[in-house]
Enzyme design. Structure first.
Site, PDB file in Angstrom:
ATOM      1  N   HIS A   1      -9.612   8.131   3.576  1.00  0.00           N
ATOM      2  CA  HIS A   1      -9.593   6.727   3.998  1.00  0.00           C
ATOM      3  C   HIS A   1     -10.997   6.175   4.226  1.00  0.00           C
ATOM      4  O   HIS A   1     -11.153   5.021   4.604  1.00  0.00           O
ATOM      5  CB  HIS A   1      -8.775   6.549   5.291  1.00  0.00           C
ATOM      6  CG  HIS A   1      -7.320   6.826   5.131  1.00  0.00           C
ATOM      7  ND1 HIS A   1      -6.777   8.076   5.331  1.00  0.00           N
ATOM      8  CD2 HIS A   1      -6.290   6.022   4.770  1.00  0.00           C
ATOM      9  CE1 HIS A   1      -5.470   8.023   5.110  1.00  0.00           C
ATOM     10  NE2 HIS A   1      -5.145   6.797   4.769  1.00  0.00           N
TER      11      HIS A   1
ATOM     12  N   HIS B   1       1.550   4.205  -3.031  1.00  0.00           N
ATOM     13  CA  HIS B   1       1.423   5.671  -2.956  1.00  0.00           C
ATOM     14  C   HIS B   1       2.569   6.332  -3.733  1.00  0.00           C
ATOM     15  O   HIS B   1       2.392   7.382  -4.354  1.00  0.00           O
ATOM     16  CB  HIS B   1       1.453   6.147  -1.503  1.00  0.00           C
ATOM     17  CG  HIS B   1       0.134   6.042  -0.798  1.00  0.00           C
ATOM     18  ND1 HIS B   1      -1.049   6.522  -1.336  1.00  0.00           N
ATOM     19  CD2 HIS B   1      -0.194   5.527   0.420  1.00  0.00           C
ATOM     20  CE1 HIS B   1      -2.038   6.288  -0.480  1.00  0.00           C
ATOM     21  NE2 HIS B   1      -1.557   5.691   0.592  1.00  0.00           N
TER      22      HIS B   1
ATOM     23  N   HIS C   1       0.844  -1.200   0.000  1.00  0.00           N
ATOM     24  CA  HIS C   1       0.000   0.000   0.000  1.00  0.00           C
ATOM     25  C   HIS C   1       0.880   1.251   0.000  1.00  0.00           C
ATOM     26  O   HIS C   1       0.685   2.155  -0.817  1.00  0.00           O
ATOM     27  CB  HIS C   1      -0.915  -0.037   1.236  1.00  0.00           C
ATOM     28  CG  HIS C   1      -1.744   1.205   1.459  1.00  0.00           C
ATOM     29  ND1 HIS C   1      -3.099   1.248   1.232  1.00  0.00           N
ATOM     30  CD2 HIS C   1      -1.406   2.441   1.896  1.00  0.00           C
ATOM     31  CE1 HIS C   1      -3.556   2.460   1.518  1.00  0.00           C
ATOM     32  NE2 HIS C   1      -2.539   3.210   1.935  1.00  0.00           N
ATOM     33  N   GLU C   2       1.851   1.305   0.891  1.00  0.00           N
ATOM     34  CA  GLU C   2       2.704   2.504   0.990  1.00  0.00           C
ATOM     35  C   GLU C   2       3.531   2.704  -0.281  1.00  0.00           C
ATOM     36  O   GLU C   2       3.664   3.827  -0.774  1.00  0.00           O
ATOM     37  CB  GLU C   2       3.621   2.417   2.208  1.00  0.00           C
ATOM     38  CG  GLU C   2       2.901   2.406   3.549  1.00  0.00           C
ATOM     39  CD  GLU C   2       1.894   3.530   3.703  1.00  0.00           C
ATOM     40  OE1 GLU C   2       2.081   4.603   3.099  1.00  0.00           O
ATOM     41  OE2 GLU C   2       0.885   3.334   4.397  1.00  0.00           O
TER      42      GLU C   2
ATOM     43  N   TYR D   1      -4.069  14.484  -2.890  1.00  0.00           N
ATOM     44  CA  TYR D   1      -4.490  13.782  -1.680  1.00  0.00           C
ATOM     45  C   TYR D   1      -5.581  14.564  -0.958  1.00  0.00           C
ATOM     46  O   TYR D   1      -5.385  15.058   0.153  1.00  0.00           O
ATOM     47  CB  TYR D   1      -3.281  13.559  -0.783  1.00  0.00           C
ATOM     48  CG  TYR D   1      -3.421  12.373   0.142  1.00  0.00           C
ATOM     49  CD1 TYR D   1      -3.518  11.084  -0.366  1.00  0.00           C
ATOM     50  CD2 TYR D   1      -3.445  12.539   1.514  1.00  0.00           C
ATOM     51  CE1 TYR D   1      -3.643   9.990   0.477  1.00  0.00           C
ATOM     52  CE2 TYR D   1      -3.563  11.453   2.364  1.00  0.00           C
ATOM     53  CZ  TYR D   1      -3.662  10.182   1.830  1.00  0.00           C
ATOM     54  OH  TYR D   1      -3.779   9.101   2.680  1.00  0.00           O
TER      55      TYR D   1
ATOM     56  N   GLU E   1      -5.924   6.574  -2.256  1.00  0.00           N
ATOM     57  CA  GLU E   1      -6.032   5.548  -1.218  1.00  0.00           C
ATOM     58  C   GLU E   1      -6.494   4.209  -1.790  1.00  0.00           C
ATOM     59  O   GLU E   1      -5.969   3.147  -1.436  1.00  0.00           O
ATOM     60  CB  GLU E   1      -7.020   5.994  -0.132  1.00  0.00           C
ATOM     61  CG  GLU E   1      -6.389   6.776   0.985  1.00  0.00           C
ATOM     62  CD  GLU E   1      -5.217   6.027   1.587  1.00  0.00           C
ATOM     63  OE1 GLU E   1      -5.358   4.833   1.888  1.00  0.00           O
ATOM     64  OE2 GLU E   1      -4.152   6.628   1.735  1.00  0.00           O
TER      65      GLU E   1
ATOM     66  N   ASP F   1      -9.568  13.947   7.926  1.00  0.00           N
ATOM     67  CA  ASP F   1      -8.881  12.959   7.088  1.00  0.00           C
ATOM     68  C   ASP F   1      -8.718  13.425   5.637  1.00  0.00           C
ATOM     69  O   ASP F   1      -9.021  12.677   4.714  1.00  0.00           O
ATOM     70  CB  ASP F   1      -9.677  11.640   7.166  1.00  0.00           C
ATOM     71  CG  ASP F   1      -9.004  10.478   6.442  1.00  0.00           C
ATOM     72  OD1 ASP F   1      -7.765  10.470   6.362  1.00  0.00           O
ATOM     73  OD2 ASP F   1      -9.737   9.593   5.960  1.00  0.00           O
TER      74      ASP F   1
HETATM   75 ZN   LIG Z   1      -2.642   5.193   2.232  1.00  0.00          ZN
END
Ligand SMILES: [Zn+2]
Lengths: 345, 109
Positions: free
Chosen positions: A269, A170, A166-167, A181, A190, A264
């Site tokens: 998210h 990004h 996941h990271e 974002y 996301e 957020d």
């Molecule tokens: Zn993320």
């Protein structure tokens, strides 16, 4: 090497008019062509110009892991370099091994070398702060806290393949569509990170779409966050006690993006549950391995169609177009139905 | 600010992050032993909240808000993840203080 941040066709025009050095232009053009297919196309173009360019060899895979030693300075102290064997610290090896799996997936399945498509070092820092309950992409590297045991189990973040993938994704998003974002474009950022987080875990385990758990961060939650995972792509909103992810546009949570930590970045998210569910529906309708047609469609849309400010509807149209171009009307129909089922189309 | 003897309350709110959840930790001098209350006042004075600023958002990076309330009113520093050492010290103290209250929940109102 000279770094030209110009589209390939502009570089080639400049070279043809003699305004820049042919050799440098050719090198830059090839270097900036990330995917294998584009690299091949650019190579052919360069050769058709009669340029005797020394084409760059494919990038070498390089992963490095640092230790913040519970502080905030990045990257910290080098613990494991690209050619080093395992380190005594498990967190270092976890970050290294999961970066390895992710690098291999992007290269072998999608033809992409690292986050930038050109073999950039995959840099990780572990032991960021003390008992820190987070992992993030800092713009040039991954950063992992140890977890406090309250929100995340101690040592669980760098050890989870879906979290690491996941990271890193990004990073891929940053170098491709560059999705902003915030609000819907942020929720797409996301979602693409969740999609490849889950798909790469499935690839590692050799699972079909039916066998997969479709969870992000399964089993990593601490004592204050009862639940089975961080997110569920199959059933958004059911992963843990505070999971408020919608699975349909009717339940979209419209939060402001005003820098308030309660919001957020405009619910990035939360609303990612909607495109997450769309991918799950596509993968299960196509059947078999999600990293075959479904992931290739999603990656093609990210790399060639999505833009910084793309919204959910743009993402739906982009994936339908990619499905049609790569595979034809049947697959495009499956993708369109999935986005309809979640209320985007 | 926070130089007086009246009650002082400091709240640290973290949001965003990989989980997107909101966690908040609060301490109130009226619930602290006098030595701890003095330690908190000293850290609030050393933390120059004017230095905090919002950077460009980074994926899964936490957003942090510090709220300081006393007789003089309330001061809020937003999005202070990359902070001066004084602010960081204040946050660390609050998040490990005795008699702190903690809350975890989803984002949104
Ligand atoms: Zn993320």
């Amino acid at each position: 090497m000279v770094c030209f941040i110009l589209p390939t066709h502009v570089l080639l025009e400049l070279a043809e008019r003699g305004e820049i050095d042919l050799r440098e232009a050719a090198k830059a053009a090839v270097a900036s062509a990330g995917m294998h297919a584009r690299r091949a196309a650019v190579t052919a173009l360069v050769q058709s110009l009669g340029v005797e360019a020394e084409l760059m060899p494919p990038p070498q895979e390089r992963k490095v892991v640092y230790d913040a030693q519970h502080g905030v300075e990045l990257p910290g102290v080098l613990r494991r370099g690209p050619d080093d064997g395992p380190h005594a610290d498990k967190a270092v090896n976890d970050a290294f091994d999961n970066a390895d799996r992710t690098y291999d997936f992007y290269r072998d399945v999608l033809g992409r070398h690292s986050v930038d498509g050109n073999g950039a070092d995959l840099i990780s820092t572990v032991h960021y702060r003390r008992g820190f309950d987070n992992a993030f992409w800092e713009g040039t590297q991954m950063v992992y806290g140890d977890g406090s045991g309250k929100i995340f189990k101690v040592g669980s973040l760098a050890a989870d393949t879906s979290v690491v993938a996941h990271e890193i994704t990004h990073g891929v998003v940053q170098f491709t569509a560059g999705l902003v974002y915030s609000k819907q474009s942020g929720a797409l950022n996301e979602s693409w990170a969740d999609v490849f987080g889950s798909v790469i875990k499935q690839h590692t385990l050799g699972q079909t779409a039916d066998q997969a758990d479709w969870l992000l961060g399964a089993g990593i939650l601490g004592t204050q966050l009862p639940g089975r995972a961080l997110r569920s792509m199959k059933d958004p909103g059911t992963a843990h006690d505070f999971d408020r992810q919608p699975a349909h546009m009717d339940d979209y949570v419209d939060l402001p993006d005003n820098g308030d930590p309660r919001n957020d970045n405009g619910g990035v998210h939360i609303n990612s549950g909607i495109p997450n569910k769309a991918f799950y529906l596509v993968a299960t309708a196509v059947g078999g391995h999600s990293w075959e047609k479904p992931a290739l469609i999603w990656y093609d849309a990210l790399a060639t169609r999505l833009q910084r400010n793309s919204q959910f509807k743009d993402a739906a149209e982009a994936t339908v177009a990619s499905a049609k171009e790569l595979y034809g009307d049947d697959e495009a129909g499956i993708v369109r139905s999935a986005w309809r089922e979640v209320g985007v189309l | 600010m926070a130089g007086g003897r009246g009650p002082l309350k400091v709240t640290v709110v973290r949001g965003g992050g990989l989980a997107g959840l909101v966690s908040s930790t609060a301490v109130d001098t009226s619930a602290l032993a006098s030595a701890d209350a003095a330690a908190l006042r000293a850290r609030v004075q050393r933390a120059s909240l004017a230095d905090t600023q919002a950077g460009a958002p980074q994926p899964d990076r936490e957003l942090v808000e510090i709220l300081i309330e006393d007789d003089d009113g309330a001061v809020t520093a937003m999005n202070a993840d990359e902070l001066s050492p004084g602010v960081r010290e204040l946050i660390e103290w609050v998040e490990s203080a005795p008699d702190r209250t903690e809350q975890l929940g989803p984002p949104g109102p």
